[in-house]
Motif scaffolding. Structure first.
Motif, PDB file in Angstrom:
ATOM      1  N   LEU A 208      40.840  -0.490  23.775  1.00  0.00           N
ATOM      2  CA  LEU A 208      41.360  -1.834  24.054  1.00  0.00           C
ATOM      3  C   LEU A 208      40.212  -2.820  24.259  1.00  0.00           C
TER       4      LEU A 208
ATOM      5  N   TYR B 180      38.416  -4.650  21.397  1.00  0.00           N
ATOM      6  CA  TYR B 180      39.042  -5.795  20.739  1.00  0.00           C
ATOM      7  C   TYR B 180      38.615  -7.128  21.351  1.00  0.00           C
TER       8      TYR B 180
ATOM      9  N   LYS C 185      40.212 -10.796  21.203  1.00  0.00           N
ATOM     10  CA  LYS C 185      41.509 -10.634  20.524  1.00  0.00           C
ATOM     11  C   LYS C 185      42.566 -10.037  21.449  1.00  0.00           C
ATOM     12  N   LEU C 186      42.125  -9.401  22.540  1.00  0.00           N
ATOM     13  CA  LEU C 186      43.046  -8.790  23.491  1.00  0.00           C
ATOM     14  C   LEU C 186      43.564  -9.857  24.448  1.00  0.00           C
TER      15      LEU C 186
ATOM     16  N   ALA D 232      47.290  -6.329  28.278  1.00  0.00           N
ATOM     17  CA  ALA D 232      47.625  -4.923  28.049  1.00  0.00           C
ATOM     18  C   ALA D 232      47.917  -4.246  29.374  1.00  0.00           C
TER      19      ALA D 232
ATOM     20  N   VAL E 195      50.938  -4.044  24.677  1.00  0.00           N
ATOM     21  CA  VAL E 195      49.662  -4.636  24.305  1.00  0.00           C
ATOM     22  C   VAL E 195      49.963  -5.908  23.530  1.00  0.00           C
TER      23      VAL E 195
ATOM     24  N   LEU F 171      47.981  -8.702  21.247  1.00  0.00           N
ATOM     25  CA  LEU F 171      46.729  -8.959  20.540  1.00  0.00           C
ATOM     26  C   LEU F 171      46.854 -10.195  19.665  1.00  0.00           C
ATOM     27  N   ASP F 172      45.777 -10.933  19.549  1.00  0.00           N
ATOM     28  CA  ASP F 172      45.703 -12.086  18.657  1.00  0.00           C
ATOM     29  C   ASP F 172      45.055 -11.613  17.356  1.00  0.00           C
ATOM     30  N   LEU F 173      45.881 -11.393  16.343  1.00  0.00           N
ATOM     31  CA  LEU F 173      45.421 -10.817  15.081  1.00  0.00           C
ATOM     32  C   LEU F 173      45.859 -11.672  13.901  1.00  0.00           C
TER      33      LEU F 173
ATOM     34  N   ALA G  59      47.721  -5.342  13.135  1.00  0.00           N
ATOM     35  CA  ALA G  59      48.410  -4.761  14.289  1.00  0.00           C
ATOM     36  C   ALA G  59      48.723  -3.288  14.027  1.00  0.00           C
TER      37      ALA G  59
ATOM     38  N   PHE H 259      45.594  -1.294  14.438  1.00  0.00           N
ATOM     39  CA  PHE H 259      45.343  -1.058  15.857  1.00  0.00           C
ATOM     40  C   PHE H 259      46.159   0.142  16.335  1.00  0.00           C
TER      41      PHE H 259
ATOM     42  N   ASP I 239      44.736   3.882  17.804  1.00  0.00           N
ATOM     43  CA  ASP I 239      44.776   3.995  19.257  1.00  0.00           C
ATOM     44  C   ASP I 239      44.654   5.479  19.640  1.00  0.00           C
TER      45      ASP I 239
END
Length: 93
Positions: free
Chosen positions: A28, A31, A34-35, A38, A54, A56-58, A64, A67, A71
């Motif tokens: 995590l 990232y 971008k996180l 979470a 979670v 995330l800015d993706l 996604a 990711f 994980d």
């Protein structure tokens, strides 16, 4: 674009979560900016961890999914289900 990733653990897999927690947290952190957020979801009765959320800015859903696929929790077989949804933050501004 923000993506919310909601993961539900398999029943009786708390030890799998605990065994892979450090690797998951480092993943995590990798990232960086971008996180967005979470943390684990908890059971009502004893507040044991039973899933993950979670945000995330993706760029797109493919990122996604990447990711999710990488994980450490997923690689360890922790999750019963995983959903990926676009999300729009409205409040607080």
């Amino acid at each position: 674009m923000l993506y919310v990733i909601k993961c539900v653990d398999k029943a009786d897999h708390l030890q799998v979560r605990l065994d892979n927690r450090a690797a998951h947290v480092e993943y995590l952190k990798s990232y960086g900016e971008k996180l967005f957020a979470a943390g684990p979801t908890l059971t009502e009765e004893d507040e044991a961890m039973n899933g993950s959320v979670v945000i995330l800015d993706l760029e797109n859903k493919a990122e996604a999914q990447e990711f999710c696929d990488n994980d450490p929790y997923a690689k360890a077989g922790l999750f019963d289900s995983v959903t990926i949804s676009k999300w729009k933050k409205v409040l607080p501004a």
